[in-house]
Design a protein around this motif. Structure first.
Motif, mmCIF file in Angstrom:
data_model
loop_
_atom_site.group_PDB
_atom_site.id
_atom_site.type_symbol
_atom_site.label_atom_id
_atom_site.label_comp_id
_atom_site.label_asym_id
_atom_site.label_seq_id
_atom_site.Cartn_x
_atom_site.Cartn_y
_atom_site.Cartn_z
ATOM 1 N N TYR A 51 -8.161 0.621 5.418
ATOM 2 C CA TYR A 51 -7.431 1.451 4.698
ATOM 3 C C TYR A 51 -7.625 2.858 5.443
ATOM 4 O O TYR A 51 -6.423 3.647 5.740
ATOM 5 N N SER A 109 -3.759 1.582 -2.859
ATOM 6 C CA SER A 109 -2.784 0.244 -3.020
ATOM 7 C C SER A 109 -2.015 0.459 -4.302
ATOM 8 O O SER A 109 -1.925 1.309 -5.087
ATOM 9 N N GLU A 130 0.885 -0.966 -0.027
ATOM 10 C CA GLU A 130 0.108 0.057 0.087
ATOM 11 C C GLU A 130 0.722 1.463 0.052
ATOM 12 O O GLU A 130 1.810 1.239 0.602
#
Length: 498
Positions: free
Chosen positions: A349, A31, A17
């Motif tokens: 995330y 990503s 990431e």
């Protein structure tokens, strides 16, 4: 299978990431690109498990287990391990119309039921899926498939989300003439406006829609059934109609002070943000800005996490996410055995980004909002909460009760309600006169026909709020049923038969 002993010799490696602090300065996907070597190693971990539970595609205790589109996962894992990417793409496209979407936003129930996951981390199925389809586009292997002949039959599809697009794709390949109606100014449904760029860049969505257009599908945008066109007009003009409007009626939180300026639905917030990024001119009052504000997201799911990531990029002053449930355990509990979807703690995330910026995970657990408080100008200034605990009542049922002395006041100028959806919006269903059951369109799975002749329903409009893979499943299945309805038989594949 991949390498016979791969799952023993090779550890699971997550795709890289981008640095959480750096990616807060843009709206690109979080990503990083995959390497062929990494994906080959991970494909090698797919074991010779006999019965591949990764694609059982069923529901256990209310949660999805395995892949509902029955992806041929062991086959394309093995092909990636061997470097046969084009062959892997061919296997992937047999079951999944849009791997570039599922490989980015699906919660991967396939990994939860991976046989390796009984005792070790699962095979990185989702990452491999995305790598296959991305390589297919990069190498020009994915080109328009123009049907050799047309049947003369016409079909209208209401809604251009994953269910609508999947049914359109299948029926177009069967030779029918397809028109997809979308009330928004761009096709894609929640793929376009409900999921932010950081998870799914809109160029990826537009690339697929452009491909479908080249293949002969007509997308008509800014057209709402009941306002710009009637259901009767659609039924008169087309041989069949499929309702794929999704479940977009957002669940509200009718508490004291709900009318305060600064309390919004999450989807309205995300939609306005994406529209702004795409250069769409927003109506007055449509833009919702988190800059400089103390933001609270009510709801612990993926939509709430997307709101966190969006508010961070708008330079909010602080961010907190409320969840009504306790924090999940780090490992499966006895009542959450494999191959059920693993109900375990994870860090999304957005949570990584919030921690990178503010130094802590933004989530608060077992918390309930009691009221919103506004200032003398009607603007939100704070909200009040209380902690909750899960107890067993006299009948043996689990219930939540307040914990005395845990009341708290939180400063807030922006609150985003992300507690799910009640079902499809009712006006369009009333236009068609279709029967409903618990607000959803009443249509049996496998048949998809409503009480109105020639009108079918699929996706979240029929089953309620669900996963993208279920939407694609239903889009494919309803296409087969509509094809059979129009032609007396169908050569389209059945998802369950794959």
């Amino acid at each position: 299978m991949g390498k016979a002993t791969g799952f023993i010799e090779i550890k699971r490696e997550e795709a890289a990431e981008r640095d959480p602090k750096k990616r807060l300065n843009d709206w690109k996907e979080y990503s990083a690109p995959f390497s062929d070597e990494l994906m080959s190693r991970q494909g090698a971990r797919c074991m010779d498990c006999g019965t591949p539970f990764c694609h059982i595609g069923t529901e256990i205790n209310g949660a999805t287990s395995g892949c509902p589109v029955y992806n041929l996962i062991p086959e394309w894992n093995d092909l990636v391990y061997r470097g046969k990417w084009k062959e892997a793409l061919e296997r992937l496209e047999k079951t999944n119309n849009f791997p570039e979407f599922t490989g980015r936003v699906c919660p991967a129930p396939c990994e939860g039921s991976c046989t390796v996951a009984i005792s070790d981390p699962a095979v990185t199925i989702k990452n491999i899926e995305r790598a296959i389809i991305d390589k297919g586009f990069e190498n020009g292997w994915i080109t328009p498939r123009i049907p050799a002949k047309r049947t003369g039959k016409t079909i209208a599809i209401v809604g251009s989300g994953p269910a609508g697009m999947a049914s359109a794709d299948q029926l177009n390949q069967a030779g029918h003439t397809i028109t997809v109606f979308e009330k928004a100014d761009r096709p894609g449904g929640l793929l376009m406006y409900g999921i932010p760029n950081m998870k799914l860049e809109k160029e990826v969505v537009e690339r697929r829609i452009d491909l479908l257009r080249q293949e002969g599908i007509d997308f008509v945008t800014s057209t709402e059934v009941g306002k710009d066109i009637t259901a009767e007009e659609l039924k008169a003009k087309y041989d069949a109609v499929i309702v794929c409007t999704g479940a977009q009626k957002q669940r509200d939180l009718p508490l004291q002070g709900r009318e305060a300026e600064g309390v919004h639905f999450a989807m309205d917030y995300l939609t306005a943000s994406t529209k702004s990024l795409l250069g769409t001119k927003l109506e007055e009052g449509e833009w919702i800005d988190a800059e400089g504000k103390d933001v609270i997201v009510i709801g612990g799911g993926d939509t709430g996490a997307d709101c966190i990531a969006t508010a961070l990029r708008q330079n909010c002053n602080s961010i907190v996410q409320f969840g009504k449930h306790p924090q999940l355990p780090l490992a499966r509990t006895e009542d959450n055995a494999w191959p059920e979807f693993p109900k375990v703690f994870s860090v999304d995330y957005a949570h990584k980004e919030a921690e990178a910026k503010f130094g802590e995970d933004p989530r608060q657990y077992s918390i309930q909002t009691k009221k919103f408080v506004k200032d003398e100008n009607g603007k939100l200034k704070e909200l009040h909460t209380v902690q909750m605990k899960k107890v067993t009542d006299e009948s043996g049922m689990f219930v939540y009760e307040e914990v005395p002395g845990t009341e708290k006041v939180w400063p807030a100028q922006l609150v985003l309600i992300a507690i799910g959806f009640e079902g499809p919006e009712q006006p369009v269903l009333q236009q068609f006169g279709v029967d409903t059951d618990n607000r959803k369109v009443k249509a049996v799975y496998g048949e998809f026909s409503t009480n109105v002749e020639g009108v079918f329903a699929a996706g979240d409009a029929r089953r309620g709020q669900s996963l993208i893979v279920w939407a694609i499943n239903e889009g494919r299945e309803v296409a087969r049923q509509v094809d059979h309805y129009l032609m007396g038989s169908s050569s389209l594949p059945s998802v369950a038969a794959m």
